[in-house]
Design a protein around this motif. Structure first.
Motif, PDB file in Angstrom:
ATOM      1  N   LEU A 196     -15.882  15.036  -5.539  1.00 15.91           N
ATOM      2  CA  LEU A 196     -15.565  14.112  -6.623  1.00 15.91           C
ATOM      3  C   LEU A 196     -16.728  13.151  -6.872  1.00 15.91           C
ATOM      4  O   LEU A 196     -17.585  12.963  -6.006  1.00 15.91           O
ATOM      5  CB  LEU A 196     -14.295  13.332  -6.279  1.00 15.91           C
ATOM      6  N   PRO A 197     -16.769  12.522  -8.053  1.00 18.71           N
ATOM      7  CA  PRO A 197     -17.860  11.575  -8.343  1.00 18.71           C
ATOM      8  C   PRO A 197     -17.839  10.395  -7.372  1.00 18.71           C
ATOM      9  O   PRO A 197     -16.828   9.688  -7.265  1.00 18.71           O
ATOM     10  CB  PRO A 197     -17.581  11.120  -9.772  1.00 18.71           C
ATOM     11  N   SER A 199     -19.234   7.539  -7.546  1.00 20.08           N
ATOM     12  CA  SER A 199     -19.035   6.250  -8.204  1.00 20.08           C
ATOM     13  C   SER A 199     -17.561   6.002  -8.508  1.00 20.08           C
ATOM     14  O   SER A 199     -17.067   4.877  -8.367  1.00 20.08           O
ATOM     15  CB  SER A 199     -19.848   6.174  -9.497  1.00 20.08           C
ATOM     16  N   SER A 200     -16.842   7.037  -8.897  1.00 24.88           N
ATOM     17  CA  SER A 200     -15.410   6.900  -9.187  1.00 24.88           C
ATOM     18  C   SER A 200     -14.638   6.524  -7.925  1.00 24.88           C
ATOM     19  O   SER A 200     -13.744   5.667  -7.954  1.00 24.88           O
ATOM     20  CB  SER A 200     -14.860   8.198  -9.764  1.00 24.88           C
ATOM     21  N   VAL A 203     -15.515   2.806  -6.931  1.00 26.65           N
ATOM     22  CA  VAL A 203     -14.866   1.793  -7.766  1.00 26.65           C
ATOM     23  C   VAL A 203     -13.356   1.787  -7.540  1.00 26.65           C
ATOM     24  O   VAL A 203     -12.722   0.725  -7.465  1.00 26.65           O
ATOM     25  CB  VAL A 203     -15.192   2.023  -9.257  1.00 26.65           C
ATOM     26  N   THR A 204     -12.765   2.967  -7.413  1.00 24.45           N
ATOM     27  CA  THR A 204     -11.320   3.055  -7.179  1.00 24.45           C
ATOM     28  C   THR A 204     -10.945   2.365  -5.873  1.00 24.45           C
ATOM     29  O   THR A 204      -9.963   1.605  -5.804  1.00 24.45           O
ATOM     30  CB  THR A 204     -10.869   4.523  -7.150  1.00 24.45           C
TER      31      THR A 204
END
Length: 255
Positions: A196-197, A199-200, A203-204
């Motif tokens: 998965l990304p 950065s995502s 941030v999550t």
């Protein structure tokens, strides 16, 4: 090596490797884990972190002989505090795989992980009051928030062990599986995160923790103060003496 670390396919794996001592953790082991987590923060190749023990035992908690050797040091300065701060502040997803006993900090550290998978032989214990001590590293805040005050009070005040199914029912862990399936599940979930990304995920995770991070740090400092004072008190001395003398402690003489 009492702590094994490896990096492969975007996953940093930290493994307790002291089975002859039931994976009891020394200061040197805490330092190794703290250093590995700090290194992972700056390593873009690491996208997920796994913490695991052996099929028979996760960790028996602190190695008491080693722990008492360093009891004069400020709690907040010890390698254990460095490790817990690095774990709590990790921006990358952390997965724990727990089989066998997770004693004391072995349970506390799970509250700072993102995903916790347990084998059906897992047993969790936070015996702080039995040692004349208090909860550590924000467990007095995180555990009631996770499982509700009545259940948290039962486990933290009495310090009694509970099994994997109860831990799952309370919300402490993500899933229970047979021992033989645990390692595969943990690394399968870690591989999903790697794909998965980054950065995502970052941030999550930050959004979910939110302002709680400041509160966690404040509670850690408050607990450390009380823990350090209680470690020097008569009740803890009685508890540790009784442990090494293989007898039941007598706390009735203390008010």
């Amino acid at each position: 090596m009492d702590i094994l670390t490896s990096k492969a396919n975007g996953i940093l794996t930290i493994e307790f490797n002291r089975p002859e001592k039931k994976n009891a953790i020394t200061s040197a082991m805490y330092q190794s884990m703290a250093d590995a987590l700090k290194d992972a923060e700056g390593d873009s190749a690491v996208r997920a972190i796994v913490i695991q023990g052996k099929p028979e035992v996760f960790t028996a908690g602190n190695d008491l002989e080693d722990f008492l050797k360093h009891s004069s040091a400020e709690v907040g300065d010890r390698p254990v505090a460095q490790f817990m701060r690095a774990l709590s502040g990790a921006t990358k997803p952390v997965i724990a795989g727990v089989a066998g006993n997770a004693v004391g900090i072995g349970t506390t550290m799970l509250m700072h992980c993102d995903l916790v998978y347990a084998a059906d032989n897992a047993r969790f214990t936070m015996p702080f009051t039995q040692l004349g001590l208090c909860p550590e590293f924000a467990s007095s805040m995180l555990f009631p928030a996770m499982v509700g005050y009545p259940r948290a009070a039962e486990k933290l005040l009495l310090g009694e062990a509970f099994g994997a199914e109860e831990a799952y029912d309370m919300g402490l862990i993500s899933k229970v599986v047979p021992v033989a399936e645990l390692a595969d599940l943990v690394h399968l979930q870690a591989a999903k995160l790697v794909a998965l990304p980054a950065s995502s995920l970052r941030v999550t995770k930050r959004l979910m923790k939110g302002a709680q991070a400041e509160a966690i740090n404040a509670r850690m400092m408050e607990e450390n103060k009380h823990f350090g004072e209680m470690l020097m008190a008569k009740e803890a001395k009685e508890a540790f003496t009784a442990f090494f003398e293989k007898r039941r402690p007598d706390f009735t003489k203390f008010s």
